[in-house]
Scaffold this motif. Structure first.
Motif, PDB file in Angstrom:
ATOM      1  N   ALA A 141       0.817  -1.216   0.000  1.00 25.40           N
ATOM      2  CA  ALA A 141       0.000   0.000   0.000  1.00 25.40           C
ATOM      3  C   ALA A 141       0.852   1.268   0.000  1.00 25.40           C
ATOM      4  O   ALA A 141       0.320   2.375   0.069  1.00 25.40           O
ATOM      5  N   GLY A 142       2.165   1.102  -0.064  1.00 26.60           N
ATOM      6  CA  GLY A 142       3.039   2.265  -0.154  1.00 26.60           C
ATOM      7  C   GLY A 142       3.591   2.781   1.154  1.00 26.60           C
ATOM      8  O   GLY A 142       4.196   3.852   1.190  1.00 26.60           O
ATOM      9  N   ALA A 143       3.435   2.029   2.239  1.00 27.22           N
ATOM     10  CA  ALA A 143       4.026   2.457   3.508  1.00 27.22           C
ATOM     11  C   ALA A 143       5.546   2.424   3.390  1.00 27.22           C
ATOM     12  O   ALA A 143       6.105   1.539   2.741  1.00 27.22           O
ATOM     13  N   VAL A 144       6.188   3.376   3.987  1.00 27.44           N
ATOM     14  CA  VAL A 144       7.642   3.381   4.063  1.00 27.44           C
ATOM     15  C   VAL A 144       8.019   2.447   5.209  1.00 27.44           C
ATOM     16  O   VAL A 144       7.666   2.689   6.362  1.00 27.44           O
ATOM     17  N   ILE A 145       8.689   1.365   4.901  1.00 27.04           N
ATOM     18  CA  ILE A 145       9.110   0.411   5.933  1.00 27.04           C
ATOM     19  C   ILE A 145      10.464   0.885   6.443  1.00 27.04           C
ATOM     20  O   ILE A 145      11.484   0.745   5.771  1.00 27.04           O
ATOM     21  N   SER A 146      10.461   1.497   7.627  1.00 22.43           N
ATOM     22  CA  SER A 146      11.692   2.071   8.158  1.00 22.43           C
ATOM     23  C   SER A 146      12.523   1.056   8.930  1.00 22.43           C
ATOM     24  O   SER A 146      13.723   1.256   9.094  1.00 22.43           O
ATOM     25  N   THR A 147      11.898  -0.014   9.401  1.00 22.94           N
ATOM     26  CA  THR A 147      12.619  -1.121  10.023  1.00 22.94           C
ATOM     27  C   THR A 147      11.952  -2.419   9.589  1.00 22.94           C
ATOM     28  O   THR A 147      10.768  -2.622   9.840  1.00 22.94           O
ATOM     29  N   GLU A 148      12.711  -3.253   8.915  1.00 21.19           N
ATOM     30  CA  GLU A 148      12.188  -4.553   8.470  1.00 21.19           C
ATOM     31  C   GLU A 148      11.954  -5.457   9.682  1.00 21.19           C
ATOM     32  O   GLU A 148      12.388  -5.153  10.792  1.00 21.19           O
ATOM     33  N   LEU A 149      11.292  -6.595   9.437  1.00 19.74           N
ATOM     34  CA  LEU A 149      11.034  -7.561  10.507  1.00 19.74           C
ATOM     35  C   LEU A 149      12.312  -7.911  11.250  1.00 19.74           C
ATOM     36  O   LEU A 149      13.352  -8.156  10.643  1.00 19.74           O
ATOM     37  N   PHE A 150      12.209  -7.931  12.575  1.00 21.02           N
ATOM     38  CA  PHE A 150      13.317  -8.367  13.413  1.00 21.02           C
ATOM     39  C   PHE A 150      12.728  -8.930  14.699  1.00 21.02           C
ATOM     40  O   PHE A 150      11.577  -8.669  15.036  1.00 21.02           O
ATOM     41  N   VAL A 151      13.520  -9.713  15.395  1.00 19.14           N
ATOM     42  CA  VAL A 151      13.093 -10.296  16.664  1.00 19.14           C
ATOM     43  C   VAL A 151      13.794  -9.535  17.783  1.00 19.14           C
ATOM     44  O   VAL A 151      15.028  -9.391  17.776  1.00 19.14           O
ATOM     45  N   THR A 152      13.012  -9.050  18.741  1.00 19.65           N
ATOM     46  CA  THR A 152      13.568  -8.297  19.865  1.00 19.65           C
ATOM     47  C   THR A 152      14.232  -9.247  20.856  1.00 19.65           C
ATOM     48  O   THR A 152      14.049 -10.461  20.796  1.00 19.65           O
ATOM     49  N   ASP A 153      14.970  -8.672  21.800  1.00 15.96           N
ATOM     50  CA  ASP A 153      15.621  -9.498  22.814  1.00 15.96           C
ATOM     51  C   ASP A 153      14.629 -10.136  23.779  1.00 15.96           C
ATOM     52  O   ASP A 153      14.978 -11.032  24.531  1.00 15.96           O
ATOM     53  N   GLY A 178      11.728 -11.460  22.516  1.00 14.67           N
ATOM     54  CA  GLY A 178      11.016 -12.450  21.728  1.00 14.67           C
ATOM     55  C   GLY A 178       9.894 -11.959  20.834  1.00 14.67           C
ATOM     56  O   GLY A 178       9.224 -12.758  20.189  1.00 14.67           O
ATOM     57  N   SER A 179       9.687 -10.666  20.746  1.00 11.82           N
ATOM     58  CA  SER A 179       8.642 -10.129  19.868  1.00 11.82           C
ATOM     59  C   SER A 179       9.181 -10.004  18.446  1.00 11.82           C
ATOM     60  O   SER A 179      10.351  -9.686  18.241  1.00 11.82           O
ATOM     61  N   THR A 180       8.334 -10.264  17.472  1.00  9.76           N
ATOM     62  CA  THR A 180       8.677 -10.033  16.069  1.00  9.76           C
ATOM     63  C   THR A 180       8.024  -8.720  15.674  1.00  9.76           C
ATOM     64  O   THR A 180       6.803  -8.576  15.774  1.00  9.76           O
ATOM     65  N   ASP A 181       8.822  -7.739  15.264  1.00 18.33           N
ATOM     66  CA  ASP A 181       8.364  -6.374  15.037  1.00 18.33           C
ATOM     67  C   ASP A 181       8.801  -5.840  13.680  1.00 18.33           C
ATOM     68  O   ASP A 181       9.767  -6.332  13.095  1.00 18.33           O
ATOM     69  N   PHE A 182       8.106  -4.784  13.235  1.00 18.60           N
ATOM     70  CA  PHE A 182       8.581  -3.944  12.147  1.00 18.60           C
ATOM     71  C   PHE A 182       8.052  -2.538  12.376  1.00 18.60           C
ATOM     72  O   PHE A 182       7.129  -2.326  13.170  1.00 18.60           O
ATOM     73  N   GLU A 183       8.661  -1.574  11.705  1.00 22.36           N
ATOM     74  CA  GLU A 183       8.231  -0.179  11.805  1.00 22.36           C
ATOM     75  C   GLU A 183       7.899   0.330  10.416  1.00 22.36           C
ATOM     76  O   GLU A 183       8.628   0.077   9.460  1.00 22.36           O
ATOM     77  N   ALA A 184       6.775   1.048  10.332  1.00 23.30           N
ATOM     78  CA  ALA A 184       6.361   1.660   9.068  1.00 23.30           C
ATOM     79  C   ALA A 184       6.003   3.118   9.327  1.00 23.30           C
ATOM     80  O   ALA A 184       5.570   3.480  10.426  1.00 23.30           O
ATOM     81  N   ARG A 185       6.170   3.936   8.296  1.00 16.80           N
ATOM     82  CA  ARG A 185       5.803   5.358   8.373  1.00 16.80           C
ATOM     83  C   ARG A 185       4.614   5.610   7.464  1.00 16.80           C
ATOM     84  O   ARG A 185       4.545   5.091   6.346  1.00 16.80           O
ATOM     85  N   ASP A 186       3.680   6.418   7.950  1.00 13.94           N
ATOM     86  CA  ASP A 186       2.539   6.797   7.117  1.00 13.94           C
ATOM     87  C   ASP A 186       2.887   8.055   6.318  1.00 13.94           C
ATOM     88  O   ASP A 186       3.969   8.633   6.504  1.00 13.94           O
ATOM     89  N   PRO A 187       2.017   8.510   5.412  1.00 10.24           N
ATOM     90  CA  PRO A 187       2.336   9.680   4.583  1.00 10.24           C
ATOM     91  C   PRO A 187       2.553  10.972   5.372  1.00 10.24           C
ATOM     92  O   PRO A 187       3.156  11.913   4.863  1.00 10.24           O
ATOM     93  N   GLU A 188       2.099  11.018   6.606  1.00 10.69           N
ATOM     94  CA  GLU A 188       2.286  12.202   7.449  1.00 10.69           C
ATOM     95  C   GLU A 188       3.607  12.155   8.210  1.00 10.69           C
ATOM     96  O   GLU A 188       3.963  13.105   8.884  1.00 10.69           O
ATOM     97  N   GLY A 189       4.303  11.007   8.161  1.00 13.06           N
ATOM     98  CA  GLY A 189       5.567  10.857   8.865  1.00 13.06           C
ATOM     99  C   GLY A 189       5.460  10.186  10.221  1.00 13.06           C
ATOM    100  O   GLY A 189       6.454  10.037  10.931  1.00 13.06           O
ATOM    101  N   ASN A 190       4.256   9.778  10.624  1.00 12.27           N
ATOM    102  CA  ASN A 190       4.074   9.104  11.907  1.00 12.27           C
ATOM    103  C   ASN A 190       4.689   7.708  11.865  1.00 12.27           C
ATOM    104  O   ASN A 190       4.682   7.048  10.829  1.00 12.27           O
ATOM    105  N   ALA A 191       5.193   7.259  13.010  1.00 14.83           N
ATOM    106  CA  ALA A 191       5.812   5.939  13.128  1.00 14.83           C
ATOM    107  C   ALA A 191       4.815   4.945  13.707  1.00 14.83           C
ATOM    108  O   ALA A 191       4.224   5.187  14.759  1.00 14.83           O
ATOM    109  N   TRP A 192       4.634   3.848  13.015  1.00 15.83           N
ATOM    110  CA  TRP A 192       3.747   2.763  13.449  1.00 15.83           C
ATOM    111  C   TRP A 192       4.598   1.535  13.673  1.00 15.83           C
ATOM    112  O   TRP A 192       5.219   1.020  12.744  1.00 15.83           O
ATOM    113  N   TYR A 193       4.644   1.081  14.908  1.00 17.85           N
ATOM    114  CA  TYR A 193       5.388  -0.117  15.269  1.00 17.85           C
ATOM    115  C   TYR A 193       4.382  -1.253  15.408  1.00 17.85           C
ATOM    116  O   TYR A 193       3.415  -1.151  16.171  1.00 17.85           O
TER     117      TYR A 193
END
Length: 142
Positions: free
Chosen positions: A103-115, A117-132
């Motif tokens: 859908a065109g989200a800027v993926i600022s952090t690809e999938l990774f596993v935290t220390d 045990g969570s599997t996370d990623f970060e995306a930015r919306d068109p306004e610049g907000n960060a969605w984890y």
């Protein structure tokens, strides 16, 4: 096939009483983006012409966000500086990442596993907000 989280909230969970809020330069565009890219569902909108006074977007598994158009009303709410963590069922995190990317989200952090045990990623919306988005549901209350 929907890639938005489909697991319902726990039956004992109370309705949300904490709602993250923010403002948007183009609230209508952001509504469309958040529903298409991430799977939020619009539940209510109060608008007047080009101004969105208030919109609620529900997260299918529980909770949601509220926002409106940026305007000069004396409230110090910055645009584009919002961030939010959204819990995603583990079996749906990869599909959500691909939905967001498609859908065109800027993926600022690809999938990774935290220390922890969570599997996370970060995306930015068109306004610049960060969605984890991640699989860590938080620590249950005792």
């Amino acid at each position: 096939m929907s890639t938005a989280p489909t697991d319902p909230p726990a039956p004992h969970a109370p309705p949300p009483t904490v709602w993250p809020t923010f403002r948007a330069r183009d609230a209508r565009r952001l509504i469309a983006f958040l529903t298409e890219a991430f799977g939020f569902e619009q539940t209510v909108i109060h608008e007047d012409g080009d101004v969105v006074h208030h919109v609620e977007l529900a997260w299918p598994a529980g909770g949601g966000v509220m926002f409106g158009s940026a305007r000069n009303d004396g409230k110090a709410i910055s645009v584009g500086g919002f961030s939010c963590y959204v819990v995603v069922p583990p079996h749906e995190i990869e599909a959500l990442l691909e939905r967001a990317r498609g859908a065109g989200a800027v993926i600022s952090t690809e999938l990774f596993v935290t220390d922890y045990g969570s599997t996370d990623f970060e995306a930015r919306d068109p306004e610049g907000n960060a969605w984890y988005f991640g699989t860590y549901p938080g620590t249950p209350r005792t």
